[in-house]
Design a protein around this motif. Structure first.
Motif, PDB file in Angstrom:
ATOM      1  N   MET A   1      -4.696   4.834  -7.745  1.00 57.41           N
ATOM      2  CA  MET A   1      -3.312   5.069  -7.325  1.00 57.41           C
ATOM      3  C   MET A   1      -2.879   6.446  -7.837  1.00 57.41           C
ATOM      4  N   SER A   2      -2.255   7.224  -6.954  1.00 59.50           N
ATOM      5  CA  SER A   2      -1.832   8.576  -7.295  1.00 59.50           C
ATOM      6  C   SER A   2      -0.546   8.559  -8.115  1.00 59.50           C
ATOM      7  N   ASP A   3      -0.329   9.646  -8.879  1.00 56.79           N
ATOM      8  CA  ASP A   3       0.932   9.817  -9.600  1.00 56.79           C
ATOM      9  C   ASP A   3       2.067  10.212  -8.660  1.00 56.79           C
ATOM     10  N   ARG A   4       1.717  10.674  -7.464  1.00 53.91           N
ATOM     11  CA  ARG A   4       2.723  11.196  -6.540  1.00 53.91           C
ATOM     12  C   ARG A   4       2.934  10.257  -5.360  1.00 53.91           C
ATOM     13  N   THR A   5       4.145  10.286  -4.834  1.00 56.61           N
ATOM     14  CA  THR A   5       4.437   9.558  -3.599  1.00 56.61           C
ATOM     15  C   THR A   5       4.324  10.524  -2.421  1.00 56.61           C
ATOM     16  N   GLN A   6       4.106   9.962  -1.239  1.00 54.80           N
ATOM     17  CA  GLN A   6       4.069  10.753  -0.008  1.00 54.80           C
ATOM     18  C   GLN A   6       5.046  10.134   0.986  1.00 54.80           C
ATOM     19  N   ASP A   7       5.743  10.989   1.698  1.00 55.09           N
ATOM     20  CA  ASP A   7       6.727  10.527   2.677  1.00 55.09           C
ATOM     21  C   ASP A   7       6.150  10.585   4.088  1.00 55.09           C
ATOM     22  N   ASN A   8       6.686   9.691   4.942  1.00 51.27           N
ATOM     23  CA  ASN A   8       6.390   9.714   6.383  1.00 51.27           C
ATOM     24  C   ASN A   8       4.892   9.669   6.676  1.00 51.27           C
ATOM     25  N   LYS A 359     -12.705  -0.025  -1.767  1.00 49.48           N
ATOM     26  CA  LYS A 359     -12.010   0.234  -3.025  1.00 49.48           C
ATOM     27  C   LYS A 359     -10.834  -0.725  -3.167  1.00 49.48           C
ATOM     28  N   LEU A 360     -10.601  -1.150  -4.405  1.00 47.53           N
ATOM     29  CA  LEU A 360      -9.462  -1.993  -4.738  1.00 47.53           C
ATOM     30  C   LEU A 360      -8.384  -1.161  -5.433  1.00 47.53           C
ATOM     31  N   GLY A 361      -7.141  -1.540  -5.251  1.00 43.03           N
ATOM     32  CA  GLY A 361      -6.051  -0.946  -6.020  1.00 43.03           C
ATOM     33  C   GLY A 361      -5.559   0.389  -5.542  1.00 43.03           C
ATOM     34  N   VAL A 362      -5.974   0.816  -4.352  1.00 44.66           N
ATOM     35  CA  VAL A 362      -5.518   2.094  -3.800  1.00 44.66           C
ATOM     36  C   VAL A 362      -5.243   1.920  -2.311  1.00 44.66           C
ATOM     37  N   ILE A 363      -4.430   2.817  -1.770  1.00 45.19           N
ATOM     38  CA  ILE A 363      -4.265   2.914  -0.320  1.00 45.19           C
ATOM     39  C   ILE A 363      -4.931   4.216   0.089  1.00 45.19           C
TER      40      ILE A 363
END
Length: 406
Positions: A1-8, A359-363
C-alpha cells in the motif's frame, strides 16, 4: 500500500484480479455484463487483514467446545467467516483451529468468507497454554485420551521431540500454511503462569525443522523476554503477542528479522471469571504501549491482529481494535500494517501459500481484487474502520462484490 492517495483512478477487475489502473477511460468501455461502480467522492483501499484470528475460537464459547455438537462448532465458524468478510477483512491468518476445511469451502465459493492462512491446531506441551484438558485428566503420554479440543483439532498436546515432530507434520498434512507453537503462559489458559517457559530448545528446534522442511515457518505464542529469546534462538519466524518483552528482547526481534505479530489489547476485550486469569489479562494489556515504542525504535517488522477468543459476542471488536492501532501509529502507518504490512508476514509460508498467484494487501495490476470503498477518508479519520456497517459502502473480495450499499 502506497503512502500517497491518487484521485480519479479507474480500477478494472477481470475475474479475481485487478488488470488495470488508469486515469483515462478504458479503451472500448467496460465489457458486456460488467458491473460498473461509481466511487466518486469515496475512498478506495485494499481489503483489511488480520494476522491473528481464531475463527473457530471466537465464534464458539468454551461451553460450546466442551459440550456442543461438532457440527454446530463448524456452523458457527462458517457464519463468523461471513461476518468477518462483511467487516472488510478479506484475508486472515488463523492461529488455532480446524479452519483448513472452512478455507477450502470458501475458496471453492460454497460459502463467503475471507482468504484464510490456517495453522490448524495450536501445539502445546502438557500444562501449556493450549492444554485444555481438565486438571484430573491423565495426559496422553501416560495412557490418557486426547481432550475434547484435541479431538476437534483446535489444540494438540505433544511432549518430547518425536511427538512434537508428529504434531507439526499432522497439521501440515491437514492443510496448515504455517505452524502455531505455544512457548509460554497465557491469559485464557488455566494452568500456566505468564512467566513459564514452555517447550525445551530441542523441542522448538524440532518444530522449526519440520516446518522448514515443508517450506514454511513456526509462529509462537509467547509474552516474556526469556520465551522470546528461546524461540528466536531456535529459529521461529514470528513472535505472537510479546506484550511483556523488555527493550533487549525487542531489539533482538528486530536484529534477527523476526516478525512481531502484536495486538493492541484493552482490558475489556476479554472477560475472565476468576481473578488469576483476569490478573494475567491486566498484566498483558499494560505492556502494549511500551513494546510498540520499542518496536518502532528498532525497526521491527510488526504485524497486527486481534486474538479474540471464546467470547462470540466480542467478535465485532475486531473492527474497533483495528482502529485502535491509530493510538500507537500514524493513520497511514496503521492502514499499511492492516493491508500490505500483514501480507508480508503471510507470504512467509512460501508454497504453502495457496494465494501466491497474486499480491495481497494492495490495489495494483495483477493483485487479487480485494478492496473496500469507504464513505470518508480513513487517512484523515481512522475511526471510520471501526464502523464497517455504516462506512464500508462496497466490499469486493476475489473480484466478487460481496456488499454494495451505494
Amino acid at each position: 500500500m502506497s503512502d500517497r492517495t491518487q484521485d480519479n483512478i479507474d480500477v478494472l477487475i477481470e475475474g479475481p484480479r485487478v488488470v488495470a489502473l488508469t486515469s483515462s477511460p478504458v479503451a472500448g468501455g467496460a465489457s458486456d455484463g460488467a458491473i460498473e461502480i461509481d466511487g466518486k467522492g469515496k475512498f478506495l483501499m485494499p481489503g483489511l487483514s488480520d494476522a491473528h484470528v481464531h475463527l473457530m475460537g471466537n465464534s464458539n464459547s468454551m461451553l460450546d467446545f466442551v459440550q456442543g455438537a461438532t457440527g454446530a462448532l463448524y456452523g458457527n465458524t462458517i457464519a463468523e467467516a461471513k461476518r468477518m468478510l462483511l467487516r472488510g477483512f478479506t484475508t486472515v491468518r488463523d492461529m488455532g483451529g480446524d479452519t483448513a476445511p472452512v478455507k477450502a469451502l470458501i475458496d471453492r465459493g460454497t460459502f463467503e468468507g475471507p482468504r484464510i492462512f490456517p495453522s490448524q491446531a495450536m501445539i502445546s506441551q502438557t500444562s501449556g497454554h493450549a492444554d485444555f484438558a481438565f486438571v484430573y485428566d491423565v495426559p496422553e503420554e501416560f495412557g490418557g485420551k486426547p481432550s475434547r479440543t484435541e479431538e476437534i483439532h483446535f489444540t494438540r498436546v505433544a511432549d518430547g521431540v518425536p511427538r512434537v515432530l508428529a504434531a507439526v507434520r499432522e497439521q501440515l498434512r491437514m492443510g496448515a500454511s504455517q505452524i502455531k507453537l505455544t512457548l509460554g503462559g497465557g491469559a485464557a489458559s488455566m494452568y500456566d503462569p505468564l512467566n513459564t517457559l514452555q517447550y525445551t530448545p530441542d523441542e522448538i528446534k524440532a518444530a522449526v525443522d519440520a516446518a522448514s522442511d515443508y517450506g514454511t515457518y513456526v509462529a509462537t505464542h509467547v509474552y516474556t523476554p526469556a520465551g522470546i529469546r528461546r524461540g528466536i534462538e531456535a529459529g521461529v519466524k514470528s513472535i505472537e503477542h510479546g506484550h511483556l518483552a523488555d527493550e533487549a528482547s525487542v531489539r533482538l526481534i528486530g536484529e534477527s528479522q523476526t516478525w512481531l505479530s502484536m495486538q493492541p489489547f484493552a482490558e475489556d476485550d476479554h472477560h475472565y471469571p476468576d481473578p488469576v486469569r483476569a490478573g494475567k489479562n491486566t498484566e498483558i494489556c499494560h505492556g502494549t504501549e511500551q513494546v510498540y515504542e520499542w518496536a518502532k525504535k528498532y525497526g521491527v517488522k510488526t504485524a497486527w491482529g486481534t486474538d479474540l477468543l471464546l467470547e462470540p459476542q466480542s467478535a465485532p471488536r475486531q473492527s474497533v481494535m483495528a482502529a485502535r492501532l491509530g493510538d500507537f501509529y500514524s493513520n497511514v502507518e496503521a492502514l499499511k500494517m492492516l493491508t500490505s504490512g500483514n501480507a508480508g508476514l503471510f507470504e512467509l509460508s512460501g508454497e504453502r501459500n495457496t494465494y501466491r498467484g497474486g499480491k495481497l494487501g494492495v490495489i495494483a495490476e495483477g493483485a487479487w481484487a480485494d478492496m473496500i470503498l469507504v464513505d470518508g477518508n480513513p487517512i484523515n479519520d481512522l475511526s471510520l474502520i471501526a464502523e464497517p456497517e455504516a462506512n464500508f459502502k462496497v466490499i469486493v473480495k476475489n473480484g466478487h462484490v460481496v456488499k454494495n450499499d451505494l
